[in-house]
Design a protein around this motif. Sequence first.
Motif, PDB file in Angstrom:
ATOM      1  N   GLN A  34      47.823  50.120  46.207  1.00 48.47           N
ATOM      2  CA  GLN A  34      46.426  50.540  46.133  1.00 48.47           C
ATOM      3  C   GLN A  34      46.282  52.045  45.957  1.00 48.47           C
ATOM      4  OE1 GLN A  34      44.773  48.827  49.698  1.00 48.47           O
ATOM      5  NE2 GLN A  34      44.407  46.846  48.725  1.00 48.47           N
ATOM      6  N   HIS A  35      47.109  52.822  46.636  1.00 50.01           N
ATOM      7  CA  HIS A  35      46.996  54.283  46.578  1.00 50.01           C
ATOM      8  C   HIS A  35      47.498  54.859  45.260  1.00 50.01           C
ATOM      9  CE1 HIS A  35      45.723  55.184  50.736  1.00 50.01           C
ATOM     10  NE2 HIS A  35      46.333  54.040  50.998  1.00 50.01           N
ATOM     11  N   THR A  36      48.420  54.145  44.604  1.00 45.62           N
ATOM     12  CA  THR A  36      48.990  54.658  43.364  1.00 45.62           C
ATOM     13  C   THR A  36      48.426  53.967  42.126  1.00 45.62           C
ATOM     14  OG1 THR A  36      50.825  53.079  43.465  1.00 45.62           O
ATOM     15  CG2 THR A  36      51.179  55.266  44.464  1.00 45.62           C
ATOM     16  N   ASN A  37      47.633  52.928  42.338  1.00 50.83           N
ATOM     17  CA  ASN A  37      47.074  52.143  41.236  1.00 50.83           C
ATOM     18  C   ASN A  37      48.180  51.515  40.378  1.00 50.83           C
ATOM     19  OD1 ASN A  37      44.854  51.002  39.981  1.00 50.83           O
ATOM     20  ND2 ASN A  37      44.767  52.620  38.435  1.00 50.83           N
ATOM     21  N   ILE A  38      49.248  51.086  41.046  1.00 45.82           N
ATOM     22  CA  ILE A  38      50.358  50.379  40.408  1.00 45.82           C
ATOM     23  C   ILE A  38      50.381  48.973  40.979  1.00 45.82           C
ATOM     24  CG2 ILE A  38      52.859  50.295  40.104  1.00 45.82           C
ATOM     25  CD1 ILE A  38      52.909  53.326  40.522  1.00 45.82           C
ATOM     26  N   LYS A  39      50.601  47.986  40.127  1.00 45.44           N
ATOM     27  CA  LYS A  39      50.639  46.607  40.600  1.00 45.44           C
ATOM     28  C   LYS A  39      51.687  46.445  41.688  1.00 45.44           C
ATOM     29  CE  LYS A  39      48.883  44.355  36.548  1.00 45.44           C
ATOM     30  NZ  LYS A  39      48.776  43.056  35.950  1.00 45.44           N
ATOM     31  N   LEU A  40      51.357  45.635  42.683  1.00 43.01           N
ATOM     32  CA  LEU A  40      52.243  45.413  43.814  1.00 43.01           C
ATOM     33  C   LEU A  40      53.616  44.944  43.348  1.00 43.01           C
ATOM     34  CD1 LEU A  40      51.370  44.091  47.213  1.00 43.01           C
ATOM     35  CD2 LEU A  40      53.292  43.075  46.055  1.00 43.01           C
ATOM     36  N   SER A  41      53.662  44.059  42.380  1.00 35.70           N
ATOM     37  CA  SER A  41      54.954  43.557  41.889  1.00 35.70           C
ATOM     38  C   SER A  41      55.789  44.683  41.291  1.00 35.70           C
ATOM     39  CB  SER A  41      54.743  42.445  40.863  1.00 35.70           C
ATOM     40  OG  SER A  41      54.003  42.913  39.753  1.00 35.70           O
ATOM     41  N   GLN A  42      55.154  45.661  40.649  1.00 36.76           N
ATOM     42  CA  GLN A  42      55.888  46.795  40.081  1.00 36.76           C
ATOM     43  C   GLN A  42      56.398  47.715  41.181  1.00 36.76           C
ATOM     44  OE1 GLN A  42      56.691  47.307  36.719  1.00 36.76           O
ATOM     45  NE2 GLN A  42      58.078  48.730  37.741  1.00 36.76           N
ATOM     46  N   VAL A  43      55.597  47.924  42.214  1.00 38.07           N
ATOM     47  CA  VAL A  43      56.035  48.733  43.352  1.00 38.07           C
ATOM     48  C   VAL A  43      57.267  48.092  43.981  1.00 38.07           C
ATOM     49  CG1 VAL A  43      55.427  49.557  45.667  1.00 38.07           C
ATOM     50  CG2 VAL A  43      53.741  49.665  43.838  1.00 38.07           C
TER      51      VAL A  43
ATOM     52  N   VAL B  15      60.917  49.809  58.343  1.00 38.25           N
ATOM     53  CA  VAL B  15      59.608  49.160  58.462  1.00 38.25           C
ATOM     54  C   VAL B  15      59.838  47.827  59.150  1.00 38.25           C
ATOM     55  CG1 VAL B  15      57.706  48.145  57.148  1.00 38.25           C
ATOM     56  CG2 VAL B  15      58.765  50.268  56.366  1.00 38.25           C
ATOM     57  N   PRO B  16      59.041  47.477  60.156  1.00 34.35           N
ATOM     58  CA  PRO B  16      59.214  46.169  60.793  1.00 34.35           C
ATOM     59  C   PRO B  16      58.984  45.049  59.778  1.00 34.35           C
ATOM     60  CG  PRO B  16      57.360  47.365  61.774  1.00 34.35           C
ATOM     61  CD  PRO B  16      57.936  48.238  60.726  1.00 34.35           C
ATOM     62  N   PRO B  17      59.689  43.934  59.927  1.00 29.25           N
ATOM     63  CA  PRO B  17      59.559  42.844  58.955  1.00 29.25           C
ATOM     64  C   PRO B  17      58.114  42.420  58.698  1.00 29.25           C
ATOM     65  CG  PRO B  17      61.318  42.366  60.490  1.00 29.25           C
ATOM     66  CD  PRO B  17      60.641  43.617  60.979  1.00 29.25           C
ATOM     67  N   TYR B  18      57.293  42.410  59.705  1.00 33.07           N
ATOM     68  CA  TYR B  18      55.897  41.989  59.531  1.00 33.07           C
ATOM     69  C   TYR B  18      55.057  43.052  58.824  1.00 33.07           C
ATOM     70  CZ  TYR B  18      55.528  44.839  63.739  1.00 33.07           C
ATOM     71  OH  TYR B  18      55.624  45.857  64.640  1.00 33.07           O
ATOM     72  N   GLY B  19      55.574  44.262  58.668  1.00 27.26           N
ATOM     73  CA  GLY B  19      54.809  45.342  58.047  1.00 27.26           C
ATOM     74  C   GLY B  19      55.159  45.598  56.594  1.00 27.26           C
ATOM     75  N   GLY B  20      56.163  44.907  56.080  1.00 30.20           N
ATOM     76  CA  GLY B  20      56.613  45.154  54.711  1.00 30.20           C
ATOM     77  C   GLY B  20      55.533  44.920  53.669  1.00 30.20           C
ATOM     78  N   PHE B  21      54.833  43.810  53.775  1.00 25.54           N
ATOM     79  CA  PHE B  21      53.791  43.514  52.792  1.00 25.54           C
ATOM     80  C   PHE B  21      52.662  44.529  52.888  1.00 25.54           C
ATOM     81  CE2 PHE B  21      49.958  41.431  51.214  1.00 25.54           C
ATOM     82  CZ  PHE B  21      50.383  41.117  49.935  1.00 25.54           C
ATOM     83  N   THR B  22      52.342  44.941  54.090  1.00 26.67           N
ATOM     84  CA  THR B  22      51.285  45.941  54.280  1.00 26.67           C
ATOM     85  C   THR B  22      51.653  47.236  53.570  1.00 26.67           C
ATOM     86  OG1 THR B  22      50.673  44.975  56.392  1.00 26.67           O
ATOM     87  CG2 THR B  22      49.963  47.236  55.992  1.00 26.67           C
ATOM     88  N   VAL B  23      52.899  47.652  53.708  1.00 28.62           N
ATOM     89  CA  VAL B  23      53.359  48.877  53.045  1.00 28.62           C
ATOM     90  C   VAL B  23      53.262  48.721  51.532  1.00 28.62           C
ATOM     91  CG1 VAL B  23      55.363  50.344  52.609  1.00 28.62           C
ATOM     92  CG2 VAL B  23      54.846  49.608  54.941  1.00 28.62           C
ATOM     93  N   LEU B  24      53.754  47.603  51.007  1.00 32.10           N
ATOM     94  CA  LEU B  24      53.684  47.370  49.564  1.00 32.10           C
ATOM     95  C   LEU B  24      52.241  47.400  49.067  1.00 32.10           C
ATOM     96  CD1 LEU B  24      56.292  44.509  49.086  1.00 32.10           C
ATOM     97  CD2 LEU B  24      56.527  46.896  48.387  1.00 32.10           C
ATOM     98  N   ARG B  25      51.367  46.740  49.790  1.00 29.30           N
ATOM     99  CA  ARG B  25      49.956  46.670  49.388  1.00 29.30           C
ATOM    100  C   ARG B  25      49.323  48.061  49.401  1.00 29.30           C
ATOM    101  NH1 ARG B  25      47.564  43.629  53.389  1.00 29.30           N
ATOM    102  NH2 ARG B  25      46.904  45.544  54.364  1.00 29.30           N
ATOM    103  N   GLU B  26      49.567  48.828  50.453  1.00 31.08           N
ATOM    104  CA  GLU B  26      48.958  50.155  50.557  1.00 31.08           C
ATOM    105  C   GLU B  26      49.462  51.097  49.475  1.00 31.08           C
ATOM    106  OE1 GLU B  26      49.255  51.656  54.541  1.00 31.08           O
ATOM    107  OE2 GLU B  26      48.056  50.012  55.352  1.00 31.08           O
TER     108      GLU B  26
END
Length: 55
Positions: free
Chosen positions: A24-33, A10-21
């Motif tokens: 959201q899709h799994t209904n798990i807190k971002l910090s847990q992901v 994943v490109p460095p600028y896309g990491g947060f986007t991946v975590l956020r998505e």
Amino acid sequence: MGVLTTLGQVPPYGGFTVLREVSQHTNIKLSQVAEDILKYAQGAAPPEVLVGEAA
């Protein structure tokens, strides 16, 4: 995000986007992901709910 860049190509600028998505899709807190991804990078099996998101 560094783990995503290294393992997931994943490109460095896309990491947060991946975590956020995934969060959201799994209904798990971002910090847990993020924590689960770090554990996976250290050799643990990924949680079953995240395996489906990687496809």
